[in-house]
Design a protein around this motif. Structure first.
Motif, PDB file in Angstrom:
ATOM      1  N   ASP A  35      75.474  54.009  43.484  1.00 26.35           N
ATOM      2  CA  ASP A  35      75.036  52.759  44.108  1.00 26.35           C
ATOM      3  C   ASP A  35      74.935  51.654  43.063  1.00 26.35           C
ATOM      4  O   ASP A  35      75.388  50.527  43.285  1.00 26.35           O
ATOM      5  CB  ASP A  35      73.675  52.950  44.786  1.00 26.35           C
ATOM      6  CG  ASP A  35      73.760  53.755  46.073  1.00 26.35           C
ATOM      7  OD1 ASP A  35      74.863  53.829  46.648  1.00 26.35           O
ATOM      8  OD2 ASP A  35      72.729  54.302  46.494  1.00 26.35           O
ATOM      9  N   ARG A  36      74.325  51.988  41.951  1.00 22.21           N
ATOM     10  CA  ARG A  36      74.156  51.000  40.878  1.00 22.21           C
ATOM     11  C   ARG A  36      75.509  50.522  40.366  1.00 22.21           C
ATOM     12  O   ARG A  36      75.722  49.324  40.143  1.00 22.21           O
ATOM     13  CB  ARG A  36      73.330  51.623  39.755  1.00 22.21           C
ATOM     14  CG  ARG A  36      73.105  50.750  38.537  1.00 22.21           C
ATOM     15  CD  ARG A  36      72.294  51.504  37.514  1.00 22.21           C
ATOM     16  NE  ARG A  36      72.471  50.971  36.161  1.00 22.21           N
ATOM     17  CZ  ARG A  36      72.311  51.679  35.049  1.00 22.21           C
ATOM     18  NH1 ARG A  36      71.955  52.963  35.130  1.00 22.21           N
ATOM     19  NH2 ARG A  36      72.494  51.126  33.873  1.00 22.21           N
TER      20      ARG A  36
ATOM     21  N   GLU B 148      76.589  45.998  32.606  1.00 21.51           N
ATOM     22  CA  GLU B 148      75.521  45.084  33.044  1.00 21.51           C
ATOM     23  C   GLU B 148      75.164  44.060  31.984  1.00 21.51           C
ATOM     24  O   GLU B 148      74.546  43.036  32.289  1.00 21.51           O
ATOM     25  CB  GLU B 148      74.273  45.894  33.403  1.00 21.51           C
ATOM     26  CG  GLU B 148      74.448  46.826  34.584  1.00 21.51           C
ATOM     27  CD  GLU B 148      73.268  47.767  34.767  1.00 21.51           C
ATOM     28  OE1 GLU B 148      72.782  47.895  35.909  1.00 21.51           O
ATOM     29  OE2 GLU B 148      72.823  48.360  33.772  1.00 21.51           O
TER      30      GLU B 148
ATOM     31  N   SER C  99      75.220  56.566  32.302  1.00 22.85           N
ATOM     32  CA  SER C  99      74.388  55.418  32.655  1.00 22.85           C
ATOM     33  C   SER C  99      74.355  54.404  31.517  1.00 22.85           C
ATOM     34  O   SER C  99      74.283  53.189  31.760  1.00 22.85           O
ATOM     35  CB  SER C  99      72.966  55.877  32.991  1.00 22.85           C
ATOM     36  OG  SER C  99      72.943  56.659  34.176  1.00 22.85           O
TER      37      SER C  99
ATOM     38  N   ARG D   9      77.075  48.177  42.859  1.00 28.73           N
ATOM     39  CA  ARG D   9      76.371  46.903  42.937  1.00 28.73           C
ATOM     40  C   ARG D   9      76.629  46.046  41.704  1.00 28.73           C
ATOM     41  O   ARG D   9      76.672  44.808  41.795  1.00 28.73           O
ATOM     42  CB  ARG D   9      74.871  47.143  43.117  1.00 28.73           C
ATOM     43  CG  ARG D   9      74.520  47.840  44.426  1.00 28.73           C
ATOM     44  CD  ARG D   9      73.928  46.868  45.438  1.00 28.73           C
ATOM     45  NE  ARG D   9      74.810  45.797  45.839  1.00 28.73           N
ATOM     46  CZ  ARG D   9      75.508  45.767  46.979  1.00 28.73           C
ATOM     47  NH1 ARG D   9      75.472  46.788  47.807  1.00 28.73           N
ATOM     48  NH2 ARG D   9      76.236  44.724  47.284  1.00 28.73           N
TER      49      ARG D   9
ATOM     50  N   THR E  96      72.360  57.731  43.157  1.00 24.58           N
ATOM     51  CA  THR E  96      71.650  56.571  42.617  1.00 24.58           C
ATOM     52  C   THR E  96      72.532  55.765  41.677  1.00 24.58           C
ATOM     53  O   THR E  96      72.625  54.535  41.789  1.00 24.58           O
ATOM     54  CB  THR E  96      70.374  57.023  41.892  1.00 24.58           C
ATOM     55  OG1 THR E  96      69.519  57.705  42.808  1.00 24.58           O
ATOM     56  CG2 THR E  96      69.632  55.827  41.300  1.00 24.58           C
ATOM     57  N   ILE E  97      73.199  56.454  40.742  1.00 28.64           N
ATOM     58  CA  ILE E  97      74.002  55.695  39.779  1.00 28.64           C
ATOM     59  C   ILE E  97      75.305  55.203  40.412  1.00 28.64           C
ATOM     60  O   ILE E  97      75.853  54.184  39.975  1.00 28.64           O
ATOM     61  CB  ILE E  97      74.275  56.501  38.489  1.00 28.64           C
ATOM     62  CG1 ILE E  97      75.075  57.777  38.769  1.00 28.64           C
ATOM     63  CG2 ILE E  97      72.992  56.814  37.772  1.00 28.64           C
ATOM     64  CD1 ILE E  97      75.482  58.509  37.495  1.00 28.64           C
TER      65      ILE E  97
END
Length: 743
Positions: free
Chosen positions: A134-135, A69, A62, A138, A131-132
């Motif tokens: 998807d992140r 990001e 992450s 995105r 969850t990660i």
């Protein structure tokens, strides 16, 4: 960034082999007796003092995703971090998740240090991974892809293309792609095909007529063509000029195939088409006690790796329920192992996008400098002459690998006074690349020198390359050995034996990273060159153990796993505890590693904290230690630094004892119990100062990092608005202004 070298393979539940290597410096000069902790003293440590290693690894990945990001990073570097994240996650499933599944399926109820069963860990991993994932998707769809388009780099779909572009791409499809495609039908005469691991596939349903029954077929996206078709290569941009760079337009190959399915299924109506990808178990074991020829046994197991059981199924998030049920049934995949991905599957392909020639969208190219000790002088001299003046510590990638480590081995190969070269090779180059290190060893053997290469065949995912190197070395007359039964040889050591007049002298290199010139430009590592007689004698004893039947039990200035490193570290932590309790303000433990998992070392660090000894940990990946627990770990800070280079070195500093150690071992069970690892004490004043400066920079309160909290979360530091400095940039600046060392 990738942890392939150090953090992916599972901790085996096998028992240890019988004392194959024992390496422990048995006493610490000038130190009081080590503080021995009784069992009663251990009972006041809480049961929840360890973090889960698998979830900690997901936290690490992450942090890699956070770099994608980070809008302060150059755009193509962010795309590269998306690719690194995807590659890391693939390996995590192939090895770590596969290992947990094997334990769960075979009924091995071995719980992790934090008390979770394999099944409980798999459940938590599944939830966290969706969850990660998807992140991750995105970040590409909503951030990176639009910004790429703003910079004239386009990842497009079929509908985004002009009629002229589509026409040319249809031609390209028939010329380059169609001939290698093999649509496989599934019906009573055609069983469901085998889906190879990590291959990208299209699940297609077709029918004879709008009212007719649907038929399923699988089309594999060829892995011998590029994942992206460069549309602008096929149809040059007419608006390009010196002032306006040409558009870079990329069409994913699976989208090209999907748009042309009627050519694969003529006369049929295409009802549905979706991408999917299977990840299979790549964790295997070789029975070294049974197999007489390790090389042949490993080749056999590598062939079996292709047929491992599925551990993950990635599907496009718009896949129909009916098609997903068919894949689950035919592939025998648990629904909990399905990851639904918006947008493109397998973003490791973004490495291709990173290859676009847009230097303004990347980090400034970094050119390593030659270490001042090895710099050009009016009177050229050999590395051997330099080492006779004193030790040299190199810090890659800031110091050039080619003008230090590579030159050392090449000079040894060419020097008529050199009698022997002995070296360990864990990862030296990719399967398709060239290795100047291997070439130098071959040259040395052909020149009549005694050359021994210990090639670790079981280096995960480099097995095929190492088999090839081993055979090439053997053909040249190099003595090739594969280490000790039951252990991986992970140490990074090279010993050169040279005749000088009437005496024999030994020159050594011990490092933290592999003898790989490619990764040496990307990985942060340290290496010690020395002609110290005690280190030379130590490496001689070590190589005798690795190649023969020696059972050396004591070393002079190195620690050797599997029996010596853990005890050596804990002894030294205990010395810091004792001296801290005696009021020595220098008492301190600093530790830099890729991973900190070993419970005995973690407990020793907790004891140091309880005794008031400051403990500073810099860990790139996994950390099972929980800092900040009142009365337990108040005096421990844990930081993680990620950046342009992959932090890879393993370094220890014991303040009151004034000892600095570097080596190949991470603080993990497998490194300390099931690998041959070496750590060496750095004693030269110049070298000690360099390590001290590195630690000062890494733990500076202004340094950009992630700080581990007591609840297991990682928080970006310093806080927004505070002064921030980049550790790796500081290291570049320090090395550029480093003065040449006088003799």
């Amino acid at each position: 960034m990738s942890p392939a070298d150090d953090t992916a393979s599972p901790d085996s539940v096998n028992t240890l082999p019988s004392a194959p290597v024992d390496g422990a410096v048995t006493s610490i000069p000038g130190a009081p007796p080590a503080a021995t902790l009784s069992p009663d003293e251990l009972t006041d440590l809480p049961d929840d003092r360890y973090l889960n290693r698998e979830l900690s690894w997901l936290d690490f990945n992450s942090r890699v995703l956070a770099l994608a990001e980070d809008t302060s990073q150059p755009l193509l570097e962010r795309a590269k971090f998306l690719a690194i994240f995807a590659s890391n996650l693939d390996e995590f499933f192939m090895v770590r998740v596969a290992g947990l599944k094997r334990r769960d399926e075979t009924g091995l109820s071995v719980r992790s240090a934090d008390g979770l069963s394999p099944r409980e860990q798999l459940q938590r991993i599944a939830g966290r991974t969706q969850t990660i994932a998807d992140r991750h998707a995105r970040v590409f769809l909503d951030m990176v892809q639009p910004e790429l388009a703003e910079n004239n780099i386009h990842v497009v779909g079929w509908k985004d293309l002009s009629p002229q572009q589509r026409e040319r791409l249809v031609e390209h499809f028939h010329e380059e792609v169609f001939p290698v495609l093999t649509p496989l039908a599934v019906d009573p005469a055609h069983p469901f095909p085998y889906i190879s691991s990590l291959s990208l596939n299209l699940a297609v349903t077709v029918r004879d007529s709008p009212e007719g029954p649907e038929h399923f077929a699988r089309v594999k996206v060829p892995d011998n063509v590029k994942r992206f078709v460069r549309v602008d290569d096929l149809i040059p941009d007419p608006d390009a000029s010196d002032e306006v760079p040409a558009k870079a337009v990329f069409l994913p190959t699976e989208r090209l195939i999907a748009a042309n399915l009627e050519h694969l299924f003529p006369g049929m109506e295409i009802a549905d088409c979706h991408a999917f990808r299977v990840t299979r178990n790549a964790d295997f074991e070789v029975d070294e006690d049974r197999d007489e020829d390790l090389l042949q046994a490993l080749e056999r197991e590598l062939a079996r790796r292709r047929f491992g059981s599925p551990v993950r199924l990635e599907v496009a998030d718009d896949m129909s329920e009916h098609m997903l049920e068919l894949l689950l049934r035919e592939l025998d995949v648990n629904p909990a192992d399905v990851i639904q991905v918006p947008g493109l599957l397998d973003l490791t392909a973004l490495f291709e996008i990173y290859g676009v020639d847009r230097p303004q969208l990347k980090d400034r190219p970094f050119v390593p400098a030659t270490h001042p000790a090895f710099g050009e002088r009016e009177t050229p001299r050999s590395i051997f002459a330099t080492l006779n003046e004193g030790d040299v510590l190199v810090h890659h990638p800031y110091d050039s690998f080619s003008t230090s480590v590579q030159r050392f081995i090449e000079q040894a190969a060419a020097d008529p006074q050199v009698l022997a070269i002995k070296q360990t090779l864990y990862r030296t180059s990719g399967a398709s690349g060239d290795s100047p290190i291997v070439n130098a060893l071959i040259d040395a053997a052909e020149a009549g020198k005694q050359v021994v290469a210990l090639v670790e065949l079981k280096a995960r995912f480099d097995e095929q390359a190492n088999i090839r190197w081993a055979r090439k070395l053997e053909q040249a007359g190099v003595h090739v050995v594969y280490g000790l039964v039951g252990l991986k040889t992970h140490c990074k050591t090279c010993l050169v034996v040279r005749r000088e007049g009437s005496t024999i002298k030994r020159y050594c290199h011990i490092g933290t990273g592999n003898y790989n010139p490619k990764t040496a430009r990307l990985y942060e590592d340290m290496g010690l060159f020395t002609a110290a007689p005690d280190v030379g004698a130590d490496l001689t004893d070590l190589f005798n153990t690795l190649t023969g039947y020696s059972r050396k039990t004591e070393y002079r200035n190195i620690l050797v796993a599997p029996n010596g490193i853990r005890s050596g570290i804990i002894d030294r932590i205990n010395v810091e505890i004792e001296r801290g309790r005696a009021g020595d303000e220098r008492a301190r433990v600093q530790l830099k590693a890729n991973a900190l998992v070993d419970e005995q070392i973690i407990d020793a660090l907790y004891r140091a904290s309880q005794a008031g000894v400051p403990v500073e940990v810099m860990v790139r990946g996994i950390c099972a230690l929980r800092p900040g627990m009142p009365g337990i770990s108040d005096n421990i800070v844990v930081r993680s630094i990620l950046g342009q280079f992959l932090e890879h070195s393993r370094i220890l500093h014991f303040g009151a004892a004034n000892e600095y150690w570097i080596g190949s071992a991470d603080m993990m069970h497998r490194n300390l119990d099931r690998r041959v690892e070496v750590m060496v004490q750095v004693r030269d004043a110049h070298s000690v100062a360099e390590i001290r400066d590195m630690f000062e920079s890494a733990f500076d309160a202004r340094t950009r990092c992630w700080a581990l909290q007591s609840d297991g979360s990682w928080v970006a530091s310093p806080a927004a608005g505070e002064e921030v400095r980049d550790h790796q940039l500081q290291m570049i600046k320090r090395h550029r202004r480093r003065p040449e060392r006088s003799a």
